[in-house]
Design a protein around this motif. Structure first.
Motif, short mmCIF file in Angstrom:
data_model
loop_
_atom_site.label_atom_id
_atom_site.label_comp_id
_atom_site.label_asym_id
_atom_site.label_seq_id
_atom_site.Cartn_x
_atom_site.Cartn_y
_atom_site.Cartn_z
N ILE A 201 0.85 -1.19 0.00
CA ILE A 201 0.00 0.00 0.00
C ILE A 201 0.89 1.24 0.00
CG2 ILE A 201 -1.76 1.29 1.26
CD1 ILE A 201 -2.76 -1.32 0.08
N PRO A 202 0.72 2.17 -0.94
CA PRO A 202 1.53 3.39 -0.93
C PRO A 202 1.27 4.22 0.33
CG PRO A 202 0.51 3.07 -3.08
CD PRO A 202 -0.12 2.06 -2.16
N HIS A 203 2.34 4.70 0.93
CA HIS A 203 2.27 5.55 2.12
C HIS A 203 2.91 6.90 1.78
CE1 HIS A 203 1.21 1.88 4.16
NE2 HIS A 203 1.21 2.46 5.34
N HIS A 204 2.22 7.97 2.09
CA HIS A 204 2.67 9.31 1.76
C HIS A 204 3.03 10.08 3.04
CE1 HIS A 204 1.01 8.99 -2.41
NE2 HIS A 204 0.17 8.17 -1.79
N LEU A 205 3.94 11.04 2.89
CA LEU A 205 4.35 11.96 3.96
C LEU A 205 5.01 11.24 5.14
CD1 LEU A 205 1.39 14.52 4.01
CD2 LEU A 205 3.32 14.33 2.45
N ILE A 206 5.81 10.24 4.84
CA ILE A 206 6.64 9.58 5.85
C ILE A 206 8.09 9.85 5.52
CG2 ILE A 206 7.40 7.39 6.82
CD1 ILE A 206 4.63 6.31 6.49
N GLY A 207 8.80 10.51 6.43
CA GLY A 207 10.22 10.79 6.24
C GLY A 207 10.52 11.77 5.13
N VAL A 208 9.63 12.74 4.91
CA VAL A 208 9.81 13.66 3.78
C VAL A 208 10.36 15.03 4.20
CG1 VAL A 208 8.01 12.54 2.42
CG2 VAL A 208 7.40 14.45 3.93
N VAL A 209 10.40 15.31 5.49
CA VAL A 209 10.91 16.60 5.97
C VAL A 209 12.31 16.36 6.54
CG1 VAL A 209 10.57 18.49 7.61
CG2 VAL A 209 8.60 17.46 6.48
N PRO A 210 13.30 17.16 6.16
CA PRO A 210 14.66 16.95 6.67
C PRO A 210 14.71 16.97 8.20
CG PRO A 210 14.67 18.51 4.84
CD PRO A 210 13.22 18.26 5.17
N ALA A 211 15.53 16.11 8.76
CA ALA A 211 15.62 15.99 10.22
C ALA A 211 16.13 17.27 10.87
CB ALA A 211 16.51 14.81 10.59
N THR A 212 16.83 18.10 10.12
CA THR A 212 17.41 19.32 10.67
C THR A 212 16.43 20.49 10.66
OG1 THR A 212 18.31 19.81 8.47
CG2 THR A 212 19.75 18.68 10.04
N THR A 213 15.19 20.27 10.21
CA THR A 213 14.19 21.34 10.16
C THR A 213 13.88 21.82 11.58
OG1 THR A 213 13.24 20.36 8.18
CG2 THR A 213 11.89 21.97 9.38
N PRO A 214 13.98 23.12 11.86
CA PRO A 214 13.74 23.60 13.23
C PRO A 214 12.32 23.37 13.71
CG PRO A 214 14.92 25.24 11.93
CD PRO A 214 14.48 24.19 10.98
N ASP A 215 11.33 23.49 12.81
CA ASP A 215 9.94 23.33 13.22
C ASP A 215 9.12 22.90 12.02
OD1 ASP A 215 7.76 23.21 14.84
OD2 ASP A 215 7.85 25.28 15.52
N PHE A 216 7.93 22.40 12.29
CA PHE A 216 7.02 21.97 11.22
C PHE A 216 5.64 22.48 11.57
CE2 PHE A 216 4.11 18.96 9.19
CZ PHE A 216 4.59 18.99 7.89
N HIS A 217 5.15 23.46 10.82
CA HIS A 217 3.90 24.13 11.16
C HIS A 217 2.70 23.37 10.62
CE1 HIS A 217 6.04 27.61 12.71
NE2 HIS A 217 6.80 27.59 11.63
N VAL A 218 1.61 23.43 11.36
CA VAL A 218 0.38 22.74 10.95
C VAL A 218 -0.12 23.28 9.62
CG1 VAL A 218 -2.01 22.25 11.60
CG2 VAL A 218 -0.23 22.25 13.35
N SER A 219 0.04 24.59 9.39
CA SER A 219 -0.43 25.17 8.13
C SER A 219 0.31 24.57 6.94
CB SER A 219 -0.23 26.69 8.16
OG SER A 219 1.12 27.03 8.42
N PHE A 220 1.58 24.23 7.11
CA PHE A 220 2.32 23.60 6.02
C PHE A 220 1.82 22.18 5.79
CE2 PHE A 220 6.39 21.48 4.57
CZ PHE A 220 6.25 21.89 3.26
N PHE A 221 1.53 21.45 6.88
CA PHE A 221 0.98 20.11 6.72
C PHE A 221 -0.38 20.17 6.02
CE2 PHE A 221 -1.86 16.76 8.23
CZ PHE A 221 -1.15 15.63 7.85
N ARG A 222 -1.19 21.15 6.34
CA ARG A 222 -2.51 21.29 5.69
C ARG A 222 -2.35 21.42 4.18
NH1 ARG A 222 -7.84 23.46 7.01
NH2 ARG A 222 -8.67 24.76 5.33
#
Length: 425
Positions: A201-222
Motif C-alpha cells: 500500500i503506498p504511504h505518503h508523507l513519511i520521512g519527507v521533511v529533513p531531520a534538521t528542520t527547526p519546526d514543522f507548522h500545521v499550516s504547512f501540513f494542511r
C-alpha cells in the motif's frame, strides 16, 4: 565538546543484525531493565494514570456535492473537484503530486509538496479477510471518490495496521498524520512502518521533511496533505488519513484554519466545522492493558537498536535536541540525558515508558474533546482483546480473530454504512 558518554549496556538477547525497524506487530513480553554504568543523576518519578472512556457514534449532516469548477456550480470550500479520468503519470515520470492552489483550503502556503514514499501495490486481495464487505472495484471507489477515511487513536493501538487493512479493501492510499514520522531519519525512534509491513500500500508523507528542520507548522501540513490527497483522488483512489497527531488532523480537516490558535483543544468556545465528508474511526483499549503493551513496545525498540540509532547522531551533533522539532520525539530527550551523564540508563528507559503512557492519555483526551465538545462523529473500535491476547502469549490465529472481530470487521462495516449514508453525493 560534551563529555564522553558510557556505552549502553548490552542485552543478553541477541540484537538484530540490522538497525532497521522491526515489524509493527505486537512486541515481545516485558523484560526487566538491566543494570548499566550509571553516572550520578536524579531519578525521575513516573506519571500517574488517568481513565479514558469509550466514545459514541454520531452521523455527519449531509453536505453539498463537490463539483467541477468549470461550467458547473461552484464547489464547497476545500472540496475536491469531481473525479474524472484517472490521472496516470507518463512512464518514468516523478510520482510527486503537484500542488493545486484551488485546493489549498485557505492556506497561505504555496510551497510545493515534498516527495512521498510510494511502494508498489500488491495484486489481489483475500476475500475471506473482509467478511461480507465489498472489495475494491465494487462500491467503494465510486461512492467514496471525494471523501476521507480518518483513523485515530492513542499510540500503540494499531492505527497503521488498520489503515493498511482498510486501504486494501477500499482501494486507498495512506497519508501519514504523525508529526514525528513525517521527519527523515530516526526510523526506530519514531516507529516508522517498514516497507515490508506496508503490504504494497503506498504511504505518503513519511520521512519527507529533513531531520534538521527547526519546526514543522500545521499550516504547512494542511497544504502538503491537501495536495497529496488531491493526487490520490484524481487517480480514483481513496485517501486514508492515519496518525496520532490530532493537531495535524484538526488542521487538515477543519473548514477554516486559524494558524494563530496555539492549542484549539483548550478553547471552550471553539466548534470547528469540517471541510470534507469523513468517516472517522478511533481505536482504543483498556488503559491498564495498553500501558503494559506500551512498556513492551519500548523494550522492543531498544532491542531493535534504538540506543545505537540515537547515540550515533548525538556523537555527531550534541545540540540536536535544542535545535530541531524532531528532538521532541520520545527517546531523544531521555536518552540524551543518559548520553550526557545526567541520568542512568535504566532511568532513561523508565522515563521513556512513563512519557509514552502520558502521550497516550493526552491523545485520548483530545479525541474525547473532538466528540464531546466539537461534535465530530467518531466510530469507536476496541482493540483490548487483541492486545491482551498477545500479552498472554496466545497464538497468532487467536490474535487475528480478535482483531477481525473487534477492529477491522466493524471498521469496514462502518465505512460501508458511511457509503450508504452519502450515496449520490
Amino acid at each position: 565538546m560534551p563529555p564522553a558518554s558510557p556505552a549502553p549496556p548490552t542485552s543478553p538477547r541477541a540484537a538484530p543484525a540490522s538497525p532497521s525497524p522491526r515489524p509493527r506487530g505486537l512486541p515481545h513480553l516485558h523484560r526487566p531493565c538491566l543494570a548499566a554504568p550509571a553516572p550520578p543523576g536524579p531519578c525521575l518519578a513516573a506519571t500517574g494514570p488517568s481513565r479514558g472512556r469509550p466514545l459514541s457514534r454520531r452521523h455527519l449532516p449531509r453536505q453539498p456535492p463537490a463539483t467541477s469548477s468549470r461550467r458547473q456550480a461552484p464547489r464547497a470550500p476545500g472540496s475536491f473537484p469531481a473525479a474524472g479520468k484517472p490521472h496516470q503519470p507518463p512512464p518514468g515520470a516523478d510520482s510527486t503530486p503537484a500542488p493545486d492552489s484551488s485546493l489549498a483550503g485557505r492556506s497561505s502556503l504555496a510551497t510545493p509538496p515534498l516527495p512521498v514514499s510510494h511502494s508498489p501495490r500488491t495484486a489481489g486481495l483475500d476475500p475471506a479477510s473482509s467478511g461480507n464487505i465489498p472489495l475494491a472495484g465494487s462500491i467503494f471507489p465510486q461512492i467514496l471518490a471525494n471523501k476521507f477515511v480518518v483513523i485515530m487513536g492513542a499510540t500503540g493501538t494499531g492505527k497503521m495496521k488498520l489503515s493498511i487493512d482498510v486501504a486494501k479493501v477500499i482501494d486507498g492510499e495512506v497519508i501519514n498524520a504523525d508529526k514525528m514520522q513525517i521527519f527523515a531519519r530516526f526510523d526506530i525512534t519514531t516507529n516508522k512502518v517498514s516497507i515490508h509491513d506496508r503490504c504494497g500500500i503506498p504511504h505518503h508523507l513519511i520521512g519527507v521533511v529533513p531531520a534538521t528542520t527547526p519546526d514543522f507548522h500545521v499550516s504547512f501540513f494542511r497544504s502538503l496533505a491537501t495536495a497529496t490527497a488531491n493526487f490520490i483522488v484524481r487517480r480514483n483512489l481513496m485517501p486514508v488519513i492515519v496518525g496520532g497527531s490530532n493537531s495535524l488532523i484538526h488542521g487538515l480537516l477543519v473548514d477554516y484554519f486559524d494558524s494563530s490558535l496555539a492549542n484549539p483543544f483548550a478553547l471552550a468556545n471553539y466548534w470547528p466545522s469540517l471541510r470534507f465528508q469523513c468517516c472517522f474511526l478511533r481505536i482504543h483499549a483498556n488503559e491498564l492493558v495498553l500501558d503494559e503493551y506500551l512498556n513492551h513496545c519500548v523494550d522492543d525498540m531498544v532491542d531493535a537498536s534504538l540506543v545505537k540509532e540515537l547515540k550515533d547522531y548525538f556523537d555527531a551533533s550534541s545540540n540536536f535536541v535544542q535545535q530541531t522539532r524532531l528532538g521532541k520525539a520520545i527517546g531523544v530527550k531521555e536518552l540524551g540525558k543518559y548520553f550526557m551523564g545526567h541520568q542512568s540508563y535504566c532511568d532513561a528507559i523508565e522515563e521513556m515508558k512513563d512519557n509514552t503512557q502520558s502521550l497516550a492519555k493526552a491523545q485520548n483526551a483530545k479525541i474525547h474533546h473532538m466528540v464531546d465538545i466539537w461534535g465530530w462523529p467518531i466510530f469507536s473500535l476496541d482493540a483490548t482483546e487483541t492486545i491482551r491476547a498477545h500479552i498472554n502469549g496466545s497464538d497468532h490465529m487467536a490474535e487475528a480473530k480478535a482483531w477481525q472481530r473487534d477492529v477491522s470487521g466493524p471498521a469496514l462495516n462502518a465505512i460501508s454504512e458511511f457509503c450508504n449514508n452519502f450515496n449520490g453525493f
